[in-house]
Design an enzyme around this catalytic site. Structure first.
Site, mmCIF file in Angstrom:
data_model
loop_
_atom_site.group_PDB
_atom_site.id
_atom_site.type_symbol
_atom_site.label_atom_id
_atom_site.label_comp_id
_atom_site.label_asym_id
_atom_site.label_seq_id
_atom_site.Cartn_x
_atom_site.Cartn_y
_atom_site.Cartn_z
ATOM 1 N N ASN A 9 -22.324 -17.101 -22.961
ATOM 2 C CA ASN A 9 -21.037 -17.741 -23.220
ATOM 3 C C ASN A 9 -20.181 -17.499 -21.986
ATOM 4 O O ASN A 9 -19.627 -16.415 -21.807
ATOM 5 C CB ASN A 9 -20.393 -17.127 -24.479
ATOM 6 N N TRP A 10 -20.087 -18.528 -21.159
ATOM 7 C CA TRP A 10 -19.388 -18.357 -19.882
ATOM 8 C C TRP A 10 -17.865 -18.331 -20.019
ATOM 9 O O TRP A 10 -17.159 -18.085 -19.053
ATOM 10 C CB TRP A 10 -19.823 -19.449 -18.885
ATOM 11 N N LYS A 11 -17.383 -18.635 -21.210
ATOM 12 C CA LYS A 11 -15.920 -18.618 -21.438
ATOM 13 C C LYS A 11 -15.224 -19.319 -20.265
ATOM 14 O O LYS A 11 -15.637 -20.402 -19.865
ATOM 15 C CB LYS A 11 -15.436 -17.167 -21.619
ATOM 16 N N HIS A 95 -15.884 -18.539 -32.661
ATOM 17 C CA HIS A 95 -15.740 -17.366 -31.787
ATOM 18 C C HIS A 95 -14.368 -16.733 -32.051
ATOM 19 O O HIS A 95 -13.398 -17.441 -32.303
ATOM 20 C CB HIS A 95 -15.864 -17.791 -30.318
ATOM 21 N N GLU A 97 -12.275 -15.667 -30.123
ATOM 22 C CA GLU A 97 -11.239 -16.166 -29.207
ATOM 23 C C GLU A 97 -10.733 -17.548 -29.618
ATOM 24 O O GLU A 97 -9.609 -17.909 -29.296
ATOM 25 C CB GLU A 97 -11.780 -16.161 -27.762
ATOM 26 N N GLU A 178 -20.180 -10.456 -33.705
ATOM 27 C CA GLU A 178 -19.376 -10.046 -32.561
ATOM 28 C C GLU A 178 -18.147 -9.273 -33.038
ATOM 29 O O GLU A 178 -17.130 -9.892 -33.379
ATOM 30 C CB GLU A 178 -18.925 -11.285 -31.773
ATOM 31 N N GLY A 184 -15.351 -7.982 -24.462
ATOM 32 C CA GLY A 184 -14.654 -7.889 -23.177
ATOM 33 C C GLY A 184 -14.023 -6.533 -22.913
ATOM 34 O O GLY A 184 -13.231 -6.378 -21.990
ATOM 35 N N SER A 223 -19.665 -6.856 -25.180
ATOM 36 C CA SER A 223 -19.920 -5.932 -24.065
ATOM 37 C C SER A 223 -21.402 -5.638 -23.839
ATOM 38 O O SER A 223 -21.772 -4.525 -23.442
ATOM 39 C CB SER A 223 -19.127 -4.624 -24.245
ATOM 40 N N GLY A 244 -20.971 -12.455 -22.860
ATOM 41 C CA GLY A 244 -19.829 -13.037 -22.167
ATOM 42 C C GLY A 244 -19.853 -12.705 -20.691
ATOM 43 O O GLY A 244 -20.629 -13.273 -19.912
HETATM 44 P P1 13P Z 1 -18.410 -9.911 -23.543
HETATM 45 O O1 13P Z 1 -19.894 -9.840 -23.350
HETATM 46 O O2 13P Z 1 -17.656 -10.249 -22.300
HETATM 47 O O3 13P Z 1 -17.894 -8.698 -24.240
HETATM 48 O O4 13P Z 1 -18.139 -11.135 -24.534
HETATM 49 C C1 13P Z 1 -18.888 -11.235 -25.685
HETATM 50 C C2 13P Z 1 -18.616 -12.539 -26.301
HETATM 51 O O5 13P Z 1 -17.533 -12.775 -26.797
HETATM 52 C C3 13P Z 1 -19.681 -13.549 -26.258
HETATM 53 O O6 13P Z 1 -19.353 -14.649 -27.036
#
Ligand code: 13P
Length: 260
Positions: A9-11, A95, A97, A178, A184, A223, A244
């Protein structure tokens, strides 16, 4: 036997055309001899360039979000039909977010409702995605306050039940556990606890779909990095990871794909 799945997930980590193409090509190269299924979910403007960059490799394309209507007067939304048409196979839904549930309080409480997905809209999106043939990666997880209050099992069961309401066939559906506090932050969930929660999710799905639940893949996200991936993958219930930050660069995501 469930095939392991590593989803990137490149966000908003890769934000230029150049870096999207470069990192996608790097991952495509490294995925050629991977044992697991690999998916890249770039931000929407780069879906087509990334699709071109991974052409000829086993890497699949996924989107980070979708709207629940296929067509109409819905400015700025993304149609599930469009995603399917340009070659997406997966789409992330719910998600934390996009639900507006953040690990850090960077968004004012009163603004959350303007962009947050709810359990109802997550369900609508899952149903439309399935209708057009997209595979949803449904995210669930508790906030730190919910965990401190001991409510994580209840919250996660409810999110799963709501997301799968009126779903008739489990085929293609992936769930990602998650925990919001682990996203993050560098503070990942204890793999044993992730394993327990994923088992709980599978039991919840079993109530609705019976033994089919044993074929569904459930990922851990929060993470994940090249150093901790193996400790999750050795757990019985964990079928892969939704990654992420550590997925945005081919160098680190390649190590995750080849964790064995
Ligand atoms: P991180 O790996 O940056 O913690 O993010 C996880 C995530 O939200 C994947 O969708």
């Amino acid at each position: 036997m469930r095939k392991e799945l590593m989803a990137a997930n490149w966000k908003l980590y890769n934000v230029t055309l150049e870096e999207n193409v470069k990192e996608a090509k790097g991952i495509a190269e490294s995925a050629k001899d991977a044992d697991c299924e690999v998916v890249i979910c770039p931000s929407a403007p780069f879906l087509i360039p990334v699709k071109e960059a991974i052409a000829g490799s086993p890497v699949k394309l996924g989107a980070q979000g979708v709207f629940w209507e296929e067509k109409g007067g819905f400015t700025a939304q993304i149609s599930p039909q469009s995603l399917k048409d340009i070659g997406c196979e997966y789409v992330i839904i719910g998600h934390s977010e996009t639900r507006g549930r953040f690990g850090v309080g960077s968004v004012k409480e009163e603004l959350l409702s303007y962009f947050s997905e709810t359990d109802e809209t997550v369900n609508l999106k899952v149903l439309t995605a399935l209708k057009v043939g997209l595979k949803p990666i449904i995210c669930v997880g508790e906030t730190i306050n919910e965990r401190k209050a001991g409510k994580q099992d209840e919250i996660i069961s409810y999110q799963v039940e709501m997301a799968l309401r009126n779903v008739e066939d489990l085929d293609g559906i992936v769930i990602a556990y998650e925990p919001v506090w682990a996203i993050g932050t560098g503070e990942f969930c204890d793999p044993e606890e992730a394993n327990r929660i994923i088992g709980l999710i599978r039991n919840k799905v079993r109530e609705q779909f019976g033994e089919k639940a044993d074929e569904m893949r459930i990922l851990y996200g929060g993470s994940v990095d090249p150093n901790n991936i193996a400790s999750f993958m050795e757990k019985e219930e964990v079928d892969g990871a939704l990654v992420g930050r550590a997925s945005a660069k081919a160098e680190s995501f390649s190590k995750i794909i080849h964790y064995k």
